[in-house]
Design a protein around this motif. Structure first.
Motif, PDB file in Angstrom:
ATOM      1  N   MET A  71      16.446  57.641 -33.776  1.00 34.23           N
ATOM      2  CA  MET A  71      15.028  57.293 -33.919  1.00 34.23           C
ATOM      3  C   MET A  71      14.925  55.845 -34.387  1.00 34.23           C
ATOM      4  O   MET A  71      15.583  55.449 -35.344  1.00 34.23           O
ATOM      5  CB  MET A  71      14.391  58.233 -34.964  1.00 34.23           C
ATOM      6  N   SER A  72      14.123  55.062 -33.718  1.00 32.59           N
ATOM      7  CA  SER A  72      13.972  53.659 -34.103  1.00 32.59           C
ATOM      8  C   SER A  72      13.176  53.566 -35.413  1.00 32.59           C
ATOM      9  O   SER A  72      12.463  54.504 -35.782  1.00 32.59           O
ATOM     10  CB  SER A  72      13.245  52.887 -33.005  1.00 32.59           C
ATOM     11  N   LYS A  73      13.325  52.417 -36.069  1.00 34.67           N
ATOM     12  CA  LYS A  73      12.584  52.226 -37.314  1.00 34.67           C
ATOM     13  C   LYS A  73      11.154  51.826 -37.009  1.00 34.67           C
ATOM     14  O   LYS A  73      10.885  51.185 -35.994  1.00 34.67           O
ATOM     15  CB  LYS A  73      13.254  51.145 -38.153  1.00 34.67           C
ATOM     16  N   LEU A  74      10.284  52.194 -37.907  1.00 35.80           N
ATOM     17  CA  LEU A  74       8.884  51.795 -37.800  1.00 35.80           C
ATOM     18  C   LEU A  74       8.710  50.501 -38.594  1.00 35.80           C
ATOM     19  O   LEU A  74       9.213  50.399 -39.713  1.00 35.80           O
ATOM     20  CB  LEU A  74       8.003  52.904 -38.389  1.00 35.80           C
ATOM     21  N   VAL A  75       8.015  49.541 -38.028  1.00 36.00           N
ATOM     22  CA  VAL A  75       7.776  48.286 -38.744  1.00 36.00           C
ATOM     23  C   VAL A  75       6.263  48.068 -38.856  1.00 36.00           C
ATOM     24  O   VAL A  75       5.542  48.081 -37.856  1.00 36.00           O
ATOM     25  CB  VAL A  75       8.424  47.083 -38.021  1.00 36.00           C
TER      26      VAL A  75
ATOM     27  N   ALA B 210       1.817  64.796 -31.337  1.00 39.04           N
ATOM     28  CA  ALA B 210       1.319  63.420 -31.497  1.00 39.04           C
ATOM     29  C   ALA B 210       2.451  62.416 -31.298  1.00 39.04           C
ATOM     30  O   ALA B 210       2.280  61.381 -30.646  1.00 39.04           O
ATOM     31  CB  ALA B 210       0.689  63.242 -32.879  1.00 39.04           C
ATOM     32  N   MET B 211       3.606  62.732 -31.852  1.00 39.17           N
ATOM     33  CA  MET B 211       4.747  61.814 -31.729  1.00 39.17           C
ATOM     34  C   MET B 211       5.251  61.772 -30.289  1.00 39.17           C
ATOM     35  O   MET B 211       5.663  60.719 -29.798  1.00 39.17           O
ATOM     36  CB  MET B 211       5.871  62.230 -32.685  1.00 39.17           C
ATOM     37  N   GLU B 212       5.217  62.912 -29.598  1.00 36.26           N
ATOM     38  CA  GLU B 212       5.637  62.932 -28.186  1.00 36.26           C
ATOM     39  C   GLU B 212       4.711  62.078 -27.328  1.00 36.26           C
ATOM     40  O   GLU B 212       5.130  61.518 -26.316  1.00 36.26           O
ATOM     41  CB  GLU B 212       5.676  64.374 -27.659  1.00 36.26           C
TER      42      GLU B 212
ATOM     43  N   VAL C 192       8.191  65.583 -36.989  1.00 34.77           N
ATOM     44  CA  VAL C 192       7.907  64.170 -36.685  1.00 34.77           C
ATOM     45  C   VAL C 192       9.147  63.515 -36.075  1.00 34.77           C
ATOM     46  O   VAL C 192       9.066  62.778 -35.089  1.00 34.77           O
ATOM     47  CB  VAL C 192       7.417  63.430 -37.954  1.00 34.77           C
ATOM     48  N   LYS C 193      10.308  63.813 -36.645  1.00 32.42           N
ATOM     49  CA  LYS C 193      11.557  63.268 -36.090  1.00 32.42           C
ATOM     50  C   LYS C 193      11.775  63.750 -34.660  1.00 32.42           C
ATOM     51  O   LYS C 193      12.118  62.967 -33.773  1.00 32.42           O
ATOM     52  CB  LYS C 193      12.746  63.735 -36.944  1.00 32.42           C
TER      53      LYS C 193
ATOM     54  N   ALA D  68      12.046  62.742 -28.910  1.00 30.38           N
ATOM     55  CA  ALA D  68      11.703  63.147 -27.544  1.00 30.38           C
ATOM     56  C   ALA D  68      10.969  62.018 -26.824  1.00 30.38           C
ATOM     57  O   ALA D  68      11.242  61.737 -25.646  1.00 30.38           O
ATOM     58  CB  ALA D  68      10.835  64.405 -27.566  1.00 30.38           C
ATOM     59  N   TYR D  69      10.072  61.362 -27.530  1.00 29.34           N
ATOM     60  CA  TYR D  69       9.338  60.244 -26.918  1.00 29.34           C
ATOM     61  C   TYR D  69      10.293  59.129 -26.532  1.00 29.34           C
ATOM     62  O   TYR D  69      10.231  58.595 -25.414  1.00 29.34           O
ATOM     63  CB  TYR D  69       8.284  59.722 -27.899  1.00 29.34           C
ATOM     64  N   GLU D  70      11.203  58.804 -27.451  1.00 32.71           N
ATOM     65  CA  GLU D  70      12.137  57.707 -27.162  1.00 32.71           C
ATOM     66  C   GLU D  70      13.143  58.099 -26.083  1.00 32.71           C
ATOM     67  O   GLU D  70      13.626  57.252 -25.339  1.00 32.71           O
ATOM     68  CB  GLU D  70      12.851  57.276 -28.454  1.00 32.71           C
ATOM     69  N   ALA D  71      13.471  59.410 -26.008  1.00 35.93           N
ATOM     70  CA  ALA D  71      14.408  59.885 -24.982  1.00 35.93           C
ATOM     71  C   ALA D  71      13.755  59.847 -23.605  1.00 35.93           C
ATOM     72  O   ALA D  71      14.456  59.739 -22.588  1.00 35.93           O
ATOM     73  CB  ALA D  71      14.863  61.303 -25.323  1.00 35.93           C
ATOM     74  N   GLY D  72      12.444  59.954 -23.561  1.00 32.27           N
ATOM     75  CA  GLY D  72      11.736  59.928 -22.285  1.00 32.27           C
ATOM     76  C   GLY D  72      11.531  61.342 -21.749  1.00 32.27           C
ATOM     77  O   GLY D  72      12.453  61.951 -21.206  1.00 32.27           O
ATOM     78  N   LEU D  73      10.322  61.856 -21.892  1.00 35.23           N
ATOM     79  CA  LEU D  73      10.023  63.224 -21.445  1.00 35.23           C
ATOM     80  C   LEU D  73       9.972  63.269 -19.924  1.00 35.23           C
ATOM     81  O   LEU D  73       9.596  62.294 -19.270  1.00 35.23           O
ATOM     82  CB  LEU D  73       8.682  63.669 -22.027  1.00 35.23           C
ATOM     83  N   GLY D  74      10.340  64.428 -19.375  1.00 33.82           N
ATOM     84  CA  GLY D  74      10.303  64.603 -17.926  1.00 33.82           C
ATOM     85  C   GLY D  74       8.877  64.634 -17.409  1.00 33.82           C
ATOM     86  O   GLY D  74       7.930  64.901 -18.151  1.00 33.82           O
ATOM     87  N   ALA D  75       8.750  64.353 -16.115  1.00 31.16           N
ATOM     88  CA  ALA D  75       7.420  64.348 -15.496  1.00 31.16           C
ATOM     89  C   ALA D  75       6.883  65.773 -15.381  1.00 31.16           C
ATOM     90  O   ALA D  75       7.657  66.720 -15.184  1.00 31.16           O
ATOM     91  CB  ALA D  75       7.499  63.708 -14.123  1.00 31.16           C
TER      92      ALA D  75
END
Lengths: 256, 66
Positions: free
Chosen positions: A1-5, A195-197, A226-227, A232-239
């Motif tokens: 998971m990337s950091k939030l800035v 929401a995170m997805e 949340v993690k 999942a968002y960063e991994a890229g959800l399927g269409a």
């Protein structure tokens, strides 16, 4: 998971916690620790001579936690600026959750006063995180005014209704150049994960944790949700297809 | 002398300053802020801000909230 800035500060956790409604300060303290949050909201109240021993700050023990004072109770931009100046002296931070909701029944934010206050507070050097309507046009205006994030609501504060504004949150997330924090109305870890997805940068949760049967375990559940959603968002959800199935296994080369 | 703290009477010694209120109430000054006549008083001026009989002081402190 990337950091939030946010405003140049890095956060390892994308879950922000509110400190209201816990049945005891000990439960609040343990929930904060269990959630692994690095951003915690606090409010202000007028002191009365009878409550001198009620010091909630000593229960927020991790020095790495960013305090996010809110302006709850103010009714317009002028009062918000006064509250912000008070909070800066009280908490020693220029970070601020700007919330202006004059109507006590639905606690919906006043967009016009919120924008006005954001413009003024940014000029005064505050890092402004405005609680706002899930209005994509307003969120762009807040961003242009210098807001450090936008914090659109999912549903009314404390309602636990989940992402009732989902279609608008999607537009806000698509268009925003500042982090989008979904604030208010998140009632279950599945709402936070959803929401995170969608691509939200963080979620702010209070009631759903504070009034849970076991707030500390609920804090853990939200931490993980949340993690998971962010991962999942960063991994890229399927269409999502129009409805027809798409085979995951080969259908033709087994029995010939 | 008597000041008005959030509308309540508070007895302080003559010549008292804002920091004396924290001492009198035995409150840690962390998480506290003062305003006099709607002017927020910066923390580094508390020790030099003299109070007079009848001065109306607003004092807030940290509270739980979302």
């Amino acid at each position: 998971m990337s950091k939030l800035v946010i405003a140049g500060r890095e956060f390892n956790s994308r879950l922000f916690l509110g400190t209201g409604k816990f049945s005891s300060n000990d439960l609040m303290k343990d929930s904060i620790v269990a959630s692994e949050t690095e951003m915690v909201t606090v409010a202000m109240k007028r002191i009365s001579l009878g409550d001198a021993n009620d010091d909630m700050l000593k229960h927020i023990v991790d020095k790495n936690i960013q305090l996010l004072p809110n302006t709850s109770g103010v009714r317009d931009a002028k009062e918000a600026v006064f509250a912000a100046k008070m909070s800066r002296e009280a908490f020693g931070t220029n970070w601020l959750k700007l919330e202006i909701h004059p109507d006590p029944r639905y606690l919906l934010p006043d967009s016009i006063e919120t924008l006005k206050a954001t413009e003024e507070l940014v000029k005064l050097g505050f890092v402004v995180l405005p609680y706002c309507q899930a209005d994509p046009v307003l969120c762009k205006r807040l961003e242009e005014a210098g807001a450090a994030t936008v914090m659109p609501l999912a549903a009314p504060i404390g309602s636990n209704k989940g992402l009732r504004t989902e279609d608008f949150l999607k537009i806000i997330i698509e268009q925003s150049n500042v982090p989008v924090v979904v604030d208010a109305g998140i009632g279950a870890p599945s709402h936070a994960a959803a929401a995170m997805e969608l691509g939200a940068d963080a979620c702010l949760v209070n009631t759903a944790i504070a009034v849970a049967g076991d707030p500390v375990r609920m804090a853990v559940a939200f931490r993980d949700a949340v993690k998971c959603g962010r991962e999942a968002y960063e991994a890229g959800l399927g269409a999502v297809t129009a409805g027809e199935a798409v085979a995951s296994s080969p259908l033709t080369s087994f029995l010939g | 002398m008597k000041i008005k703290l959030n509308g309540e009477d508070l007895e302080l010694n003559d010549g008292a300053v804002l920091t004396d209120i924290c001492a009198k109430l035995e409150i840690d000054s962390k998480g506290v802020a003062f305003a006099i006549d709607c002017d927020v008083i910066p923390r580094d001026e508390w020790a030099s801000t003299k109070l007079a009989d009848g001065t109306e002081v607003m004092m807030i402190r940290a509270a739980c909230g979302g």
